[in-house]
Design a protein around this motif. Structure first.
Motif, mmCIF file in Angstrom:
data_model
loop_
_atom_site.group_PDB
_atom_site.id
_atom_site.type_symbol
_atom_site.label_atom_id
_atom_site.label_comp_id
_atom_site.label_asym_id
_atom_site.label_seq_id
_atom_site.Cartn_x
_atom_site.Cartn_y
_atom_site.Cartn_z
ATOM 1 N N ALA A 15 2.007 -2.328 9.840
ATOM 2 C CA ALA A 15 2.226 -1.067 10.476
ATOM 3 C C ALA A 15 3.258 -0.139 9.600
ATOM 4 C CB ALA A 15 2.718 -1.328 11.814
ATOM 5 N N THR A 16 4.241 -0.931 9.361
ATOM 6 C CA THR A 16 5.255 0.014 8.548
ATOM 7 C C THR A 16 5.047 0.165 7.076
ATOM 8 O OG1 THR A 16 6.688 -1.952 8.187
ATOM 9 C CG2 THR A 16 6.892 -0.707 10.294
ATOM 10 N N GLU A 17 4.258 -0.669 6.443
ATOM 11 C CA GLU A 17 4.123 -0.281 5.067
ATOM 12 C C GLU A 17 3.269 1.212 4.820
ATOM 13 O OE1 GLU A 17 4.232 -0.383 1.355
ATOM 14 O OE2 GLU A 17 4.658 -2.346 2.193
ATOM 15 N N PHE A 18 2.677 1.489 5.917
ATOM 16 C CA PHE A 18 1.760 2.642 5.754
ATOM 17 C C PHE A 18 2.379 3.893 6.846
ATOM 18 C CE2 PHE A 18 -1.332 -0.728 4.687
ATOM 19 C CZ PHE A 18 -1.375 -0.311 3.225
ATOM 20 N N ILE A 19 2.670 3.732 7.793
ATOM 21 C CA ILE A 19 3.359 4.313 8.865
ATOM 22 C C ILE A 19 4.807 4.655 8.147
ATOM 23 C CG2 ILE A 19 4.278 4.917 11.261
ATOM 24 C CD1 ILE A 19 2.233 3.409 12.154
ATOM 25 N N PRO A 20 5.344 6.021 8.162
ATOM 26 C CA PRO A 20 6.483 6.255 7.284
ATOM 27 C C PRO A 20 7.848 6.055 8.220
ATOM 28 C CG PRO A 20 5.342 8.441 8.059
ATOM 29 C CD PRO A 20 4.606 7.150 8.533
ATOM 30 N N ILE A 21 8.110 4.701 8.271
ATOM 31 C CA ILE A 21 9.291 4.131 8.790
ATOM 32 C C ILE A 21 9.697 3.141 8.176
ATOM 33 C CG2 ILE A 21 8.608 5.185 11.272
ATOM 34 C CD1 ILE A 21 7.732 2.447 11.962
ATOM 35 N N SER A 22 9.368 2.954 7.157
ATOM 36 C CA SER A 22 9.993 1.819 6.169
ATOM 37 C C SER A 22 9.646 0.387 6.379
ATOM 38 C CB SER A 22 11.446 1.940 5.797
ATOM 39 O OG SER A 22 11.864 0.918 5.033
ATOM 40 N N SER A 23 8.875 -0.210 5.797
ATOM 41 C CA SER A 23 8.651 -1.648 5.884
ATOM 42 C C SER A 23 9.822 -2.470 5.419
ATOM 43 C CB SER A 23 7.185 -2.015 4.971
ATOM 44 O OG SER A 23 7.592 -2.073 3.645
ATOM 45 N N SER A 24 10.307 -2.122 4.474
ATOM 46 C CA SER A 24 11.424 -3.029 3.862
ATOM 47 C C SER A 24 12.624 -3.157 4.945
ATOM 48 C CB SER A 24 12.010 -2.372 2.611
ATOM 49 O OG SER A 24 12.343 -1.095 2.848
ATOM 50 N N ALA A 25 12.838 -2.206 5.616
ATOM 51 C CA ALA A 25 13.771 -1.991 6.694
ATOM 52 C C ALA A 25 13.591 -2.948 7.809
ATOM 53 C CB ALA A 25 14.119 -0.743 6.949
ATOM 54 N N HIS A 26 12.154 -2.730 8.263
ATOM 55 C CA HIS A 26 11.870 -3.772 9.379
ATOM 56 C C HIS A 26 11.506 -5.236 9.085
ATOM 57 C CE1 HIS A 26 10.995 0.459 11.026
ATOM 58 N NE2 HIS A 26 10.783 -0.200 12.303
ATOM 59 N N LEU A 27 11.275 -5.527 7.968
ATOM 60 C CA LEU A 27 11.258 -6.634 7.398
ATOM 61 C C LEU A 27 12.487 -7.402 7.321
ATOM 62 C CD1 LEU A 27 8.344 -6.917 5.000
ATOM 63 C CD2 LEU A 27 8.313 -7.861 7.516
ATOM 64 N N THR A 205 1.752 -0.287 -6.740
ATOM 65 C CA THR A 205 3.287 -0.613 -6.590
ATOM 66 C C THR A 205 3.196 -1.852 -5.717
ATOM 67 O OG1 THR A 205 3.898 1.802 -6.757
ATOM 68 C CG2 THR A 205 5.213 0.412 -5.345
ATOM 69 N N ILE A 206 2.327 -1.732 -4.547
ATOM 70 C CA ILE A 206 2.272 -3.028 -3.897
ATOM 71 C C ILE A 206 1.599 -4.295 -4.696
ATOM 72 C CG2 ILE A 206 1.092 -4.014 -1.833
ATOM 73 C CD1 ILE A 206 0.780 -1.558 -0.738
#
Length: 278
Positions: A15-27, A205-206
């Motif tokens: 979800a957070t990889e593509f929705i602009p809320i930061s996957s790195s932060a949530h992980l 990048t991924i």
């Protein structure tokens, strides 16, 4: 880590990889908040492969055209060559080189500052601060963006500046999709075009991040997690990632980025407050 925890983290990543809320932060925040043990490099790598699968499947036609356009450009004058009427001779060639150029800043920054960037992932306070940065970026893009040009009109300058935005998003808490989407809007791309280029630019990048993590896994001497937890997490990341790509492209046709900016601002403030009071 058990299968349920793996699936939860896979959903978070997708979800957070593509929705602009930061996957790195949530992980970083989810295992920290729930007091889970670190899932390890192999698990993190497989989550990246899951989201990579999602974007490749969703945009497979685009990638076929981009790869074809790249080879076409090698036998022509260049990706920005024009026909007698002044129109671009091959927009796929242009897009192929835009993706290549836009990827370079992240490669250079990652090579030069890899240790420093990795150190940021251990700081919850830094994650909170960078979430506020993401909120500001999204708010500014919505307020000041003047979308006019389709993706076929992207320039070398556009690609480089959006690539620099992506490089900045290597810090945990700065959303990669949010930074590149905002960069596209700031450069005058239409909302749909900015989102599409953001997803296409994120693919190498991924892939690169996953490959680097795989190298680290092969070098590490620690025991790998059970595949019974790794595989469900990767599958969850792929499925949710695919659905979120579709959601965001549909949402941006009418919806605004303010809702994501507000979410990042609130989460960032909460994280900063919690980290300061211990």
């Amino acid at each position: 880590m058990n299968a349920i925890q793996a699936i939860i983290l896979g959903i978070v990543q997708g979800a957070t990889e593509f929705i602009p809320i930061s996957s790195s932060a949530h992980l970083v925040l989810v295992p920290w908040a729930l007091e889970w043990n670190s899932p390890g490099l192999l698990f993190d790598t497989m989550l990246h492969w899951g989201t990579l699968t999602a974007v490749l499947v969703y945009f497979w036609r685009d990638w076929v055209a981009i790869i074809k356009g790249f080879f076409v450009s090698l036998v022509r004058r260049g990706p920005w060559s024009t026909d007698p009427n002044g129109r671009l001779a091959d927009s796929s060639s242009q897009l192929a080189w835009a993706v290549i150029l836009g990827t370079l800043p992240a490669v250079v920054l990652g090579f030069l500052f890899n240790d420093f960037i990795e150190s940021l992932f251990t700081s919850i306070l830094a994650v909170g601060v960078f979430l506020l940065v993401t909120a500001a970026i999204l708010f500014a893009a919505e307020r000041m963006g003047r979308p006019q040009r389709p993706l076929e009109k992207i320039t070398f300058t556009d690609a480089l500046l959006i690539g620099l935005a992506q490089a900045a998003a290597m810090a945990p808490g700065i959303s990669r999709s949010g930074a590149t989407l905002a960069g596209g809007l700031a450069r005058g791309l239409t909302r749909d075009s900015a989102a599409r280029f953001s997803f296409l630019l994120g693919t190498p990048t991924i892939l690169g991040a996953g490959l680097l993590q795989l190298v680290d896994v092969l070098k590490a001497e620690t025991a790998a997690p059970a595949w019974s937890s790794v595989v469900p997490g990767a599958i969850a990341a792929a499925i949710v990632g695919y659905l979120c790509i579709h959601f965001l492209l549909s949402y941006l046709r009418r919806g605004k980025l303010y809702v994501f900016a507000a979410y990042c601002a609130v989460l960032g403030l909460v994280v900063i407050l919690v980290s300061l009071i211990g």
